[in-house]
Each structure stands twice: as structure tokens, then as C-alpha cells.
Design an enzyme around this catalytic site. Sequence first.
Site, PDB file in Angstrom:
ATOM      1  N   GLU A 160       0.808  -1.215   0.000  1.00 47.05           N
ATOM      2  CA  GLU A 160       0.000   0.000   0.000  1.00 47.05           C
ATOM      3  C   GLU A 160       0.844   1.269   0.000  1.00 47.05           C
ATOM      4  O   GLU A 160       0.338   2.362   0.227  1.00 47.05           O
ATOM      5  CB  GLU A 160      -0.964  -0.020   1.189  1.00 47.05           C
ATOM      6  CG  GLU A 160      -1.944  -1.189   1.080  1.00 47.05           C
ATOM      7  CD  GLU A 160      -2.945  -1.241   2.214  1.00 47.05           C
ATOM      8  OE1 GLU A 160      -2.848  -0.400   3.136  1.00 47.05           O
ATOM      9  OE2 GLU A 160      -3.816  -2.120   2.185  1.00 47.05           O
ATOM     10  N   ASP A 184      -4.060  -0.312  11.869  1.00 45.59           N
ATOM     11  CA  ASP A 184      -4.867  -1.485  11.517  1.00 45.59           C
ATOM     12  C   ASP A 184      -4.060  -2.687  11.977  1.00 45.59           C
ATOM     13  O   ASP A 184      -3.050  -3.038  11.370  1.00 45.59           O
ATOM     14  CB  ASP A 184      -5.121  -1.541  10.012  1.00 45.59           C
ATOM     15  CG  ASP A 184      -5.818  -2.828   9.573  1.00 45.59           C
ATOM     16  OD1 ASP A 184      -6.245  -3.610  10.452  1.00 45.59           O
ATOM     17  OD2 ASP A 184      -5.936  -3.048   8.354  1.00 45.59           O
ATOM     18  N   GLU A 229      -8.152  -0.210  14.023  1.00 48.57           N
ATOM     19  CA  GLU A 229      -8.945  -1.094  13.163  1.00 48.57           C
ATOM     20  C   GLU A 229      -8.568  -2.550  13.428  1.00 48.57           C
ATOM     21  O   GLU A 229      -7.390  -2.861  13.599  1.00 48.57           O
ATOM     22  CB  GLU A 229      -8.680  -0.742  11.700  1.00 48.57           C
ATOM     23  CG  GLU A 229      -9.386  -1.626  10.691  1.00 48.57           C
ATOM     24  CD  GLU A 229      -8.943  -1.343   9.264  1.00 48.57           C
ATOM     25  OE1 GLU A 229      -9.025  -2.255   8.424  1.00 48.57           O
ATOM     26  OE2 GLU A 229      -8.493  -0.197   9.000  1.00 48.57           O
ATOM     27  N   LYS A 249     -15.677  -1.571   2.353  1.00 46.36           N
ATOM     28  CA  LYS A 249     -14.960  -2.065   1.181  1.00 46.36           C
ATOM     29  C   LYS A 249     -15.971  -2.649   0.205  1.00 46.36           C
ATOM     30  O   LYS A 249     -16.656  -3.623   0.514  1.00 46.36           O
ATOM     31  CB  LYS A 249     -13.948  -3.139   1.583  1.00 46.36           C
ATOM     32  CG  LYS A 249     -12.785  -2.631   2.426  1.00 46.36           C
ATOM     33  CD  LYS A 249     -11.897  -3.780   2.870  1.00 46.36           C
ATOM     34  CE  LYS A 249     -10.659  -3.291   3.615  1.00 46.36           C
ATOM     35  NZ  LYS A 249      -9.847  -4.410   4.153  1.00 46.36           N
TER      36      LYS A 249
END
Length: 436
Positions: free
Chosen positions: A205, A242, A285, A337
Site C-alpha cells: 500500500e 490497523d 482497526e 470495502k
Amino acid sequence: MSTIAAVWAREILDSRGNPTVEVEVTLESGASGRAAVPSGASTGSREALEMRDQDASRYAGKGVTKAVENVQGELADTVIGMDALQQVAIDNLMIDTDGTENKSRLGANAILGVSLAVCRAASNFLGLPLYQYIGGINSKVLPVPMMNIINGGAHAPNNLDIQEFMIIPLGARTFADALRMGAETFHTLKKILAADGHMTAVGDEGGFAPNLKSHDEAFKYIIKAIEESGYRPGSEISLAIDAAASEFYKNGKYVLTGENLSLSSTEMVDYLGGFVERYPLISIEDGLAESDWPGWKTLTLNLGERIQLVGDDIFVTNPDILAEGIDQGVANSILIKLNQIGTVTETLDTIEMAKQAAYTTVVSHRSGETEDSFIADLSVAVNAGQIKTGSLCRSDRLAKYNQLLRIEEELEDMAIYYGPVMAGQWYEEEPEGDEE
């Protein structure tokens, strides 16, 4: 006419070099829409099922030619002749045609590709920006970006078990300012890591993937980068993680290999709580595993009044599962998502349910992304207030940020940056840093 005249699909590659589905829908008017479907690395067990060919002779079994065939065959037969402006009817008919709970017969990647492309075609037919077509004239909130600048877990080949360490530019006045603050911090972090002899290669990412001694060290590097960029940790740029805890939950224990720890649910809650005490951490998260509902309840009771607790793997953008969570007092926020549930309609239903229950919403990318910027428009359409779409490098991530810049420019004085609202929700005072 807004009637669907043709549907076409192809196999393209995502940001990891793996195949994914791209769909084009053309209307009788000549208007068209194109959409590409993302794919995740750490996935919830109850997500809608993407279809892969399982043919080891092509793309190591990850090809999507069967999904492409399903788009051009059964799904095309289903939607051709329908009005593209009837998104709900189209999505529901595709769900019925598939006939399975998790979209496994035709593939969630096939169904979502059509759903997204239909939505784009309809917005183009009406000559409306996508965010305005989906959300209406009140779509004007620019989301706070949750920028993943250190990667670990399933997203990077290093010794960090926590998957994402993120910065949140709460103190910005506009989205453009927030993006600049994030980019400056990202580049400062790169210099600091390099100066200390760490590799500055990036993960899936776009965040850096150094081998560090501990998760605390990751937090300290980020805080140093924020300060050396000229910003105040906490009030101007806060932190988020996360944990993706399902990835290291084994036999009822949270096994943090990098720190040689094996923790019970209660101990994991305390472990996360320690970060909240030591750092300006305002969002966690997937702090616990998707199957550990008792642990999630404890986490929510302990930290839910102080910080945002985002459910990703536990909810998988599914309104039925979210309803369970709301009823049981689990989390206070949901990650959104599109490919976890598989249609635009179901995604919007989940967002609406979350808002009715006063859960915050975070629109999110996947680790396997494309240049498609649909989620940028979606985040503004639903006034989500937050978006997770990676770091400040890799064009698959920046495509979303750049689209948000365009939207903010288009909205002009009507644009509202969500940072101050989020600060009022979760930021109280700057915790003292860990001095050891």
C-alpha cells in the site's frame, strides 16, 4: 436512452501484478462506464467470494477468465435491456441470478464489476459527477485521509505484526492541505529511516516496510517524522493502526512473533490500550480477531469512549453482520470495502445502517488496487468523513487522492473538510510520549 445496450469484461492486472476484472457497460445513448475490481490480502472469512480460475498454468492459479466469462454471459444477459438508472433493481437481480449467499457461483468480482460500471454509466448519461449522482446535492464532505506510512503484517516482508501504521491530518483546513501534510511527513520519515540504516522499500500500500525492534519503535519514528515536518503530533496529525489481528490469532492467542508475545484477548486489549496511553492514537482497526466477539466487547467497553474502533474483518461491509455488532455493542465504526459485499446497493445500505447507529464510516481501498478512483467519489457521495487509500506513493493509491483534490476544487466553497469534526469526536489532549 439510459437502457443498457452492451456489457464487456476483460482480465487486467492489479497493483500487485495479479489478475482482476474490468467491466465496461454501454448504454443505448452511447454513454458508458468502466470499472475495475480490487482484491485484498488480509480478508475476512465472511466476505463475498471473488472467483479465481485455479489454473496453475496461468498466473499461478489467480486468473479471472471464468469471472470475465460470467460477466459477458449470464450477467450480461441479466442486465442488458434494463435501465441503468435503476441501480437497486439491477444489483438485486444480479444477486438473485447468482443465487448464493456469498456470490460464489458467478463471483463477487464479476458482480461488483458490473455494478460499478453501471453506476458510472448512469452518472455519465446524466452528465453528473459520480459523487453527486450517488449522493445527491448534499454530497460535500471531503474525507480525512488515513495514510498508511509504515506497513507490516500481510502487507510487507518484515517483522512487524501490526499491518498498518497510519497518520491522520486532523489539523488541516482543507483536503489539499491534509494531503500536503501527509506527503511532507511521508518524505521526512523516509529520510529518518534511511539515516538510521533502514531500508525504505515500500509494501503493497505504499508505506515503508522496515525491520524494527518493536511496534513502539514504529510509533516513535512516525512521531519524530511529524515533528521534523513542522507539525504537532495529536492536534495536527494524529495516529491510527490497523492491527489486522485475525492474521496472528492462533488457537485462542494473539501471537506477536516480532515481539515474542502470546496474548489472551484481555492481554491484547491491554496491549492496545498501552499504545493509546503513550501516543496520540485515535483509531484502531481490527484490534482483535473477527471470530473473537467476546474480546471485541471488552475492547469496546475499555476503549470505545476514548477512540475510534473500526471493524473490518469482523463486519466485512455486510449489513446483517453489522446489525449483530450494533446489537452486541461491538466497535463504534465500520470499514467500507465495496468488494467485501459485492454491489453498490448493498454497500450503501451498510453505510446507512452504520450512520443510523451512530457508527462512523471509513471508505477503504484494498491492498490489491487499480487506477480506478470510484472509492474517492463514494467517500464524498455518502459524506463518510474518512478514507483509507494507502500511502503517498504508488499511482494506484494516488489516483484516489488526486480525484479527491479534483472534487474539492469542483465543490469550491461548499466543500467541508472533515478533520475538525473528527478532532472534536476523538482528540482531547496530547498524551505524553514514551521516553524510554
